[in-house]
Design a protein around this motif. Structure first.
Motif, mmCIF file in Angstrom:
data_model
loop_
_atom_site.group_PDB
_atom_site.id
_atom_site.type_symbol
_atom_site.label_atom_id
_atom_site.label_comp_id
_atom_site.label_asym_id
_atom_site.label_seq_id
_atom_site.Cartn_x
_atom_site.Cartn_y
_atom_site.Cartn_z
ATOM 1 N N LYS A 61 5.561 -25.898 -53.039
ATOM 2 C CA LYS A 61 5.274 -27.330 -52.879
ATOM 3 C C LYS A 61 5.357 -27.743 -51.407
ATOM 4 N N ALA A 62 6.400 -27.277 -50.713
ATOM 5 C CA ALA A 62 6.569 -27.627 -49.296
ATOM 6 C C ALA A 62 5.414 -27.091 -48.452
ATOM 7 N N ILE A 63 4.998 -25.869 -48.709
ATOM 8 C CA ILE A 63 3.885 -25.276 -47.951
ATOM 9 C C ILE A 63 2.597 -26.022 -48.249
ATOM 10 N N SER A 64 2.368 -26.353 -49.521
ATOM 11 C CA SER A 64 1.156 -27.077 -49.902
ATOM 12 C C SER A 64 1.063 -28.424 -49.205
ATOM 13 N N VAL A 65 2.197 -29.117 -49.117
ATOM 14 C CA VAL A 65 2.204 -30.414 -48.433
ATOM 15 C C VAL A 65 1.785 -30.241 -46.979
ATOM 16 N N VAL A 66 2.328 -29.228 -46.318
ATOM 17 C CA VAL A 66 1.997 -28.988 -44.906
ATOM 18 C C VAL A 66 0.514 -28.657 -44.743
ATOM 19 N N LEU A 67 -0.015 -27.792 -45.608
ATOM 20 C CA LEU A 67 -1.384 -27.300 -45.429
ATOM 21 C C LEU A 67 -2.456 -28.234 -45.995
ATOM 22 N N ASP A 68 -2.061 -29.177 -46.838
ATOM 23 C CA ASP A 68 -3.049 -30.062 -47.447
ATOM 24 C C ASP A 68 -3.138 -31.429 -46.779
ATOM 25 N N GLU A 69 -2.206 -31.734 -45.870
ATOM 26 C CA GLU A 69 -2.214 -33.024 -45.195
ATOM 27 C C GLU A 69 -2.402 -32.827 -43.695
ATOM 28 N N PRO A 70 -3.018 -33.812 -43.005
ATOM 29 C CA PRO A 70 -3.203 -33.684 -41.550
ATOM 30 C C PRO A 70 -1.865 -33.565 -40.839
ATOM 31 N N PRO A 71 -1.751 -32.822 -39.772
ATOM 32 C CA PRO A 71 -2.797 -32.011 -39.151
ATOM 33 C C PRO A 71 -2.906 -30.602 -39.730
ATOM 34 N N GLY A 72 -2.000 -30.268 -40.674
ATOM 35 C CA GLY A 72 -1.987 -28.924 -41.233
ATOM 36 C C GLY A 72 -3.233 -28.536 -41.988
ATOM 37 N N ASP A 73 -3.946 -29.528 -42.512
ATOM 38 C CA ASP A 73 -5.146 -29.228 -43.290
ATOM 39 C C ASP A 73 -6.247 -28.585 -42.450
ATOM 40 N N ALA A 74 -6.150 -28.689 -41.142
ATOM 41 C CA ALA A 74 -7.147 -28.080 -40.263
ATOM 42 C C ALA A 74 -6.828 -26.615 -39.948
ATOM 43 N N LEU A 75 -5.635 -26.172 -40.251
ATOM 44 C CA LEU A 75 -5.222 -24.811 -39.888
ATOM 45 C C LEU A 75 -6.069 -23.737 -40.550
ATOM 46 N N LEU A 76 -6.387 -23.907 -41.830
ATOM 47 C CA LEU A 76 -7.129 -22.881 -42.558
ATOM 48 C C LEU A 76 -8.626 -23.168 -42.640
ATOM 49 N N GLY A 77 -9.055 -24.284 -42.075
ATOM 50 C CA GLY A 77 -10.483 -24.591 -42.062
ATOM 51 C C GLY A 77 -11.000 -24.981 -43.437
ATOM 52 N N GLU A 78 -12.302 -24.868 -43.598
ATOM 53 C CA GLU A 78 -12.971 -25.315 -44.819
ATOM 54 C C GLU A 78 -12.975 -24.268 -45.931
ATOM 55 N N GLN A 79 -12.817 -22.995 -45.586
ATOM 56 C CA GLN A 79 -12.884 -21.947 -46.602
ATOM 57 C C GLN A 79 -11.699 -22.055 -47.564
#
Length: 168
Positions: A61-79
């Motif tokens: 859950k903690a990782i998902s929050v980081v990667l799904d919200e700005p600015p973390g959502d840009a880390l993995l790009g669109e793929q």
């Protein structure tokens, strides 16, 4: 030269380390591998006392929050990616003092930098090295400095002795 993938993995690790530390977890490994049109992001975590399913769920859950919200959502790009959170696993090498501390009384096989091997149970450890207790009575414990370790892995034991149990 750092590849683009290595840079992404490093950025993801940096972004998730703080939130996972808030949960009392250490990030042990971050891997990003292709899987068809998707990617798999594997994050291995550990803590004193081990990792249970509730801990994995909280980490996910903690990782998902980081990667799904700005600015973390840009880390993995669109793929698209699939997130897998797991424990460190017994097959990973012991590379940090905390790994030795967390494996107290476990049987380990240590390959030394200068050649040779030492097998013993993890005893007292500190920031410099570890005391390996012998498996057989009458043998002396061996102090091994981490700087002298080329590789160290926990040995799988199907009939692991209980703490304090003596050899017959």
């Amino acid at each position: 030269m750092v590849s683009k993938q290595d840079a992404v993995v490093a950025a993801v690790e940096e972004a998730i380390t703080g939130p996972l530390e808030d949960l009392g977890l250490d990030v042990e490994a971050v891997e990003l591998t292709p899987a068809g049109r998707r990617r798999v992001l594997r994050v291995a975590v550990d803590t004193d006392g081990g990792v249970d399913l509730d801990t994995v769920a909280a980490a996910t859950k903690a990782i998902s929050v980081v990667l799904d919200e700005p600015p973390g959502d840009a880390l993995l790009g669109e793929q698209a990616y699939t997130l897998e959170v797991t424990s460190r696993g017994v097959d990973r090498p012991l590379t940090a003092p905390r790994h030795w501390r967390r494996n107290a009384d476990r049987l380990v096989k240590v390959t030394l930098v200068e050649g040779g091997e030492v097998v013993g149970r993890v005893g007292a450890s500190d920031d410099e090295g570890v005391l390996l207790d012998p498996e057989k009575k009458g043998e002396e414990a061996t102090r091994v400095l981490y700087a002298d370790v080329a590789k160290a892995v926990v040995q799988i034991e199907f009939n692991r002795r209980s703490a304090g149990e003596e050899d017959a």
